[in-house]
Motif scaffolding. Sequence first.
Motif, PDB file in Angstrom:
ATOM      1  N   GLN A 199     -10.803  18.233   1.975  1.00 57.16           N
ATOM      2  CA  GLN A 199     -11.823  19.247   2.431  1.00 57.16           C
ATOM      3  C   GLN A 199     -13.126  18.859   1.407  1.00 57.16           C
ATOM      4  O   GLN A 199     -14.138  19.369   1.546  1.00 57.16           O
ATOM      5  N   ASN A 200     -13.132  17.904   0.518  1.00 60.30           N
ATOM      6  CA  ASN A 200     -14.134  17.723  -0.541  1.00 60.30           C
ATOM      7  C   ASN A 200     -14.456  16.008  -0.470  1.00 60.30           C
ATOM      8  O   ASN A 200     -13.499  15.334  -0.164  1.00 60.30           O
ATOM      9  N   SER A 201     -15.774  16.016  -0.916  1.00 54.01           N
ATOM     10  CA  SER A 201     -16.019  14.556  -0.818  1.00 54.01           C
ATOM     11  C   SER A 201     -15.800  13.825  -2.106  1.00 54.01           C
ATOM     12  O   SER A 201     -15.935  14.578  -3.341  1.00 54.01           O
ATOM     13  N   ILE A 202     -15.483  12.675  -1.971  1.00 53.94           N
ATOM     14  CA  ILE A 202     -14.975  12.053  -3.374  1.00 53.94           C
ATOM     15  C   ILE A 202     -15.413  10.442  -3.196  1.00 53.94           C
ATOM     16  O   ILE A 202     -15.641   9.922  -2.167  1.00 53.94           O
ATOM     17  N   PRO A 203     -15.884   9.876  -4.414  1.00 49.94           N
ATOM     18  CA  PRO A 203     -16.693   8.591  -4.332  1.00 49.94           C
ATOM     19  C   PRO A 203     -15.659   7.602  -4.034  1.00 49.94           C
ATOM     20  O   PRO A 203     -14.222   7.516  -4.298  1.00 49.94           O
ATOM     21  N   MET A 204     -16.143   6.263  -3.509  1.00 49.97           N
ATOM     22  CA  MET A 204     -15.334   5.364  -2.696  1.00 49.97           C
ATOM     23  C   MET A 204     -14.365   4.763  -3.612  1.00 49.97           C
ATOM     24  O   MET A 204     -13.264   4.681  -3.703  1.00 49.97           O
ATOM     25  N   LEU A 205     -14.882   4.500  -5.022  1.00 49.29           N
ATOM     26  CA  LEU A 205     -14.503   3.622  -5.840  1.00 49.29           C
ATOM     27  C   LEU A 205     -13.036   4.533  -6.560  1.00 49.29           C
ATOM     28  O   LEU A 205     -11.991   3.977  -6.655  1.00 49.29           O
ATOM     29  N   HIS A 206     -13.246   5.725  -6.798  1.00 51.60           N
ATOM     30  CA  HIS A 206     -12.204   6.701  -7.344  1.00 51.60           C
ATOM     31  C   HIS A 206     -11.015   6.864  -6.271  1.00 51.60           C
ATOM     32  O   HIS A 206      -9.946   6.590  -6.591  1.00 51.60           O
ATOM     33  N   SER A 207     -11.428   6.829  -4.886  1.00 48.81           N
ATOM     34  CA  SER A 207     -10.380   6.957  -3.923  1.00 48.81           C
ATOM     35  C   SER A 207      -9.707   5.668  -3.562  1.00 48.81           C
ATOM     36  O   SER A 207      -8.384   5.501  -3.375  1.00 48.81           O
ATOM     37  N   ALA A 208     -10.446   4.471  -3.782  1.00 52.27           N
ATOM     38  CA  ALA A 208      -9.952   3.164  -3.459  1.00 52.27           C
ATOM     39  C   ALA A 208      -8.744   2.906  -4.680  1.00 52.27           C
ATOM     40  O   ALA A 208      -7.677   2.453  -4.574  1.00 52.27           O
ATOM     41  N   ALA A 209      -9.212   3.088  -6.128  1.00 54.61           N
ATOM     42  CA  ALA A 209      -8.273   3.196  -7.178  1.00 54.61           C
ATOM     43  C   ALA A 209      -7.126   3.889  -6.976  1.00 54.61           C
ATOM     44  O   ALA A 209      -5.916   3.508  -6.978  1.00 54.61           O
ATOM     45  N   ALA A 210      -7.176   5.097  -6.367  1.00 52.80           N
ATOM     46  CA  ALA A 210      -5.972   6.080  -6.082  1.00 52.80           C
ATOM     47  C   ALA A 210      -5.164   5.376  -4.839  1.00 52.80           C
ATOM     48  O   ALA A 210      -3.958   5.439  -5.179  1.00 52.80           O
ATOM     49  N   ILE A 211      -5.733   4.933  -4.082  1.00 58.44           N
ATOM     50  CA  ILE A 211      -4.952   4.408  -3.002  1.00 58.44           C
ATOM     51  C   ILE A 211      -4.244   3.093  -3.461  1.00 58.44           C
ATOM     52  O   ILE A 211      -2.977   2.799  -3.269  1.00 58.44           O
ATOM     53  N   LEU A 212      -4.887   2.528  -4.182  1.00 57.32           N
ATOM     54  CA  LEU A 212      -4.191   1.189  -4.892  1.00 57.32           C
ATOM     55  C   LEU A 212      -2.897   1.632  -5.615  1.00 57.32           C
ATOM     56  O   LEU A 212      -1.982   0.935  -5.630  1.00 57.32           O
ATOM     57  N   LYS A 213      -3.073   2.597  -6.494  1.00 60.39           N
ATOM     58  CA  LYS A 213      -1.953   3.136  -7.323  1.00 60.39           C
ATOM     59  C   LYS A 213      -0.858   3.732  -6.595  1.00 60.39           C
ATOM     60  O   LYS A 213       0.218   3.493  -6.815  1.00 60.39           O
ATOM     61  N   LEU A 214      -1.206   4.288  -5.553  1.00 58.27           N
ATOM     62  CA  LEU A 214      -0.319   4.937  -4.727  1.00 58.27           C
ATOM     63  C   LEU A 214       0.486   3.887  -3.716  1.00 58.27           C
ATOM     64  O   LEU A 214       1.855   3.953  -3.732  1.00 58.27           O
ATOM     65  N   ALA A 215      -0.149   2.813  -3.455  1.00 58.07           N
ATOM     66  CA  ALA A 215       0.480   1.740  -2.747  1.00 58.07           C
ATOM     67  C   ALA A 215       1.578   1.054  -3.618  1.00 58.07           C
ATOM     68  O   ALA A 215       2.366   0.473  -3.418  1.00 58.07           O
TER      69      ALA A 215
ATOM     70  N   LEU B  75      -6.380  10.021   2.472  1.00 58.88           N
ATOM     71  CA  LEU B  75      -7.446   9.051   2.185  1.00 58.88           C
ATOM     72  C   LEU B  75      -7.892   8.196   3.170  1.00 58.88           C
ATOM     73  O   LEU B  75      -8.973   7.793   3.346  1.00 58.88           O
ATOM     74  N   PHE B  76      -6.990   7.629   4.143  1.00 58.43           N
ATOM     75  CA  PHE B  76      -7.382   6.694   5.076  1.00 58.43           C
ATOM     76  C   PHE B  76      -8.224   7.438   5.948  1.00 58.43           C
ATOM     77  O   PHE B  76      -8.987   6.914   6.522  1.00 58.43           O
ATOM     78  N   ASP B  77      -8.164   8.886   6.215  1.00 57.62           N
ATOM     79  CA  ASP B  77      -8.985   9.522   7.412  1.00 57.62           C
ATOM     80  C   ASP B  77     -10.221   9.885   6.837  1.00 57.62           C
ATOM     81  O   ASP B  77     -11.199  10.174   7.500  1.00 57.62           O
ATOM     82  N   LYS B  78     -10.579   9.438   5.337  1.00 52.88           N
ATOM     83  CA  LYS B  78     -12.093   9.534   4.944  1.00 52.88           C
ATOM     84  C   LYS B  78     -12.791   8.306   5.408  1.00 52.88           C
ATOM     85  O   LYS B  78     -13.859   8.557   5.314  1.00 52.88           O
ATOM     86  N   LYS B  79     -12.035   7.324   5.929  1.00 49.80           N
ATOM     87  CA  LYS B  79     -12.869   6.142   6.465  1.00 49.80           C
ATOM     88  C   LYS B  79     -13.637   5.541   5.493  1.00 49.80           C
ATOM     89  O   LYS B  79     -14.814   5.229   5.696  1.00 49.80           O
ATOM     90  N   TYR B  80     -13.022   5.246   4.274  1.00 51.49           N
ATOM     91  CA  TYR B  80     -14.034   4.303   3.422  1.00 51.49           C
ATOM     92  C   TYR B  80     -14.001   3.029   3.668  1.00 51.49           C
ATOM     93  O   TYR B  80     -13.107   2.474   4.475  1.00 51.49           O
ATOM     94  N   ALA B  81     -15.114   2.397   3.217  1.00 51.79           N
ATOM     95  CA  ALA B  81     -15.163   0.803   3.255  1.00 51.79           C
ATOM     96  C   ALA B  81     -14.283   0.255   2.342  1.00 51.79           C
ATOM     97  O   ALA B  81     -15.029  -0.112   1.256  1.00 51.79           O
TER      98      ALA B  81
END
Length: 425
Positions: free
Chosen positions: A299-315, A330-336
């Motif tokens: 429900q909230n906007s998160i900067p791409m770099l923080h989300s990308a780092a979180a995706i990397l750690k979760l993976a 996080l995938f549904d937020k459609k980051y580049a």
Amino acid sequence: MGKARKIKPSKKGSNLPLDEQIANDSYAKKKNRVKIRLRQDDDEKFVDSKLSEKILHQARKQQVELEDEIGSSSGIKEILTNQLIDKDDNSDDDALPEATAGDVYEAIEVNEEDEKALELFMNKNPTPRLTLADIIREKITEKHTELQSQFSDNGSVQLSDIDPRVKAMYEGVRQVLSKYRSGKIPKAFKIIPKLKNWEQILYITEPSTWSAATMYMATRIFASNLKDKMAQRFFNLVLLPRVQDDIAEYKRLNFHLFQALKKALFKPGAFMKGILLPLCESGRCTLREAIIIGSVISQNSIPMLHSAAAILKLAEMDYTGANSIFLRILFDKKYALPYRVIDAVVFHFLRFEKDKRELPVLWHQSLLTFVQRYKSDISSEQKESLLKLIRSQSHSKITPEIRRELQNAKCRDLECEQPAVDMDE
């Protein structure tokens, strides 16, 4: 061209001579209507100067009396007790009705079969959860050990304790925070983030006894006044344990605590490192906790770099069912996303090619969301590997959609290829 407008003769005074009639029609006449204007001064009443002086005099007198009271320690305690403590001690922690929480996130119905499926992927020996009290004890023990190693005479050096007056004041604040519902928060509590020993002062207030409204106000104060590393410690040692305990006890999250999680996202890096990643690394994140905290992220906007780092750690971390929930959100937020993150996610899914366990539906859903959003960012080799993966790990309804998305994907390496140039032309 339009016709000229005829001048109608005036009926009034038609017996007058022609020259007088023309003169009368050339000028506007004053009508006999009388306008009545209502004066509002009679209806409105103002305070005269004498009464204003009396009011200001009484206000100054009360201000002086209040300052005299605050000047004494007993006055501080009395004010904290009488003005800031809610008189209704037996009222519920929620200042807002329960229906308000339903407006924030949907009602959660957890299937027992899904919970059993997720338990197969939970860590059997999870790391113990640390609280603020545990950290303070460790610091005191380390300090004692350090001093004992430096000085042979243990009695010659003593730890500098907190001023008894400060300790007594924050013990009074503790009583306020345990019963706080709304209104102003004590000023002594607001200055805690600016203190060097803020953790020790916070420990005196006993965060485990705070009301839900206090936790929300505290998160606002600490998120806006602490640096990222210190805010991360507050989120991890104070906010996260309280959220987990509330979900475990009531099977839902208090509205104020949900709002506190939203306020924590004002520092996205501290939120990821202090709440999301420790929750998944513990290996004991329940389905209910993942859904509720995931709704805050969605429900909230998160900067791409923080989300990308979180995706990397979760993976890269050991898999639990909660990882799939957070990855899908996080995938549904459609980051580049950078290619490094895309590659890490592909390898995350490929690890399960030879896994003999029956993977939960959440895993298949996260894979479907990934190929839907990032099918054009994977390489042709990764595409073939994922097609091979879904032959061994399949779901009757989800796998056909994954296969269709992959077969229609235009891979990143094929798009970058340039057509060959015929040198004979």
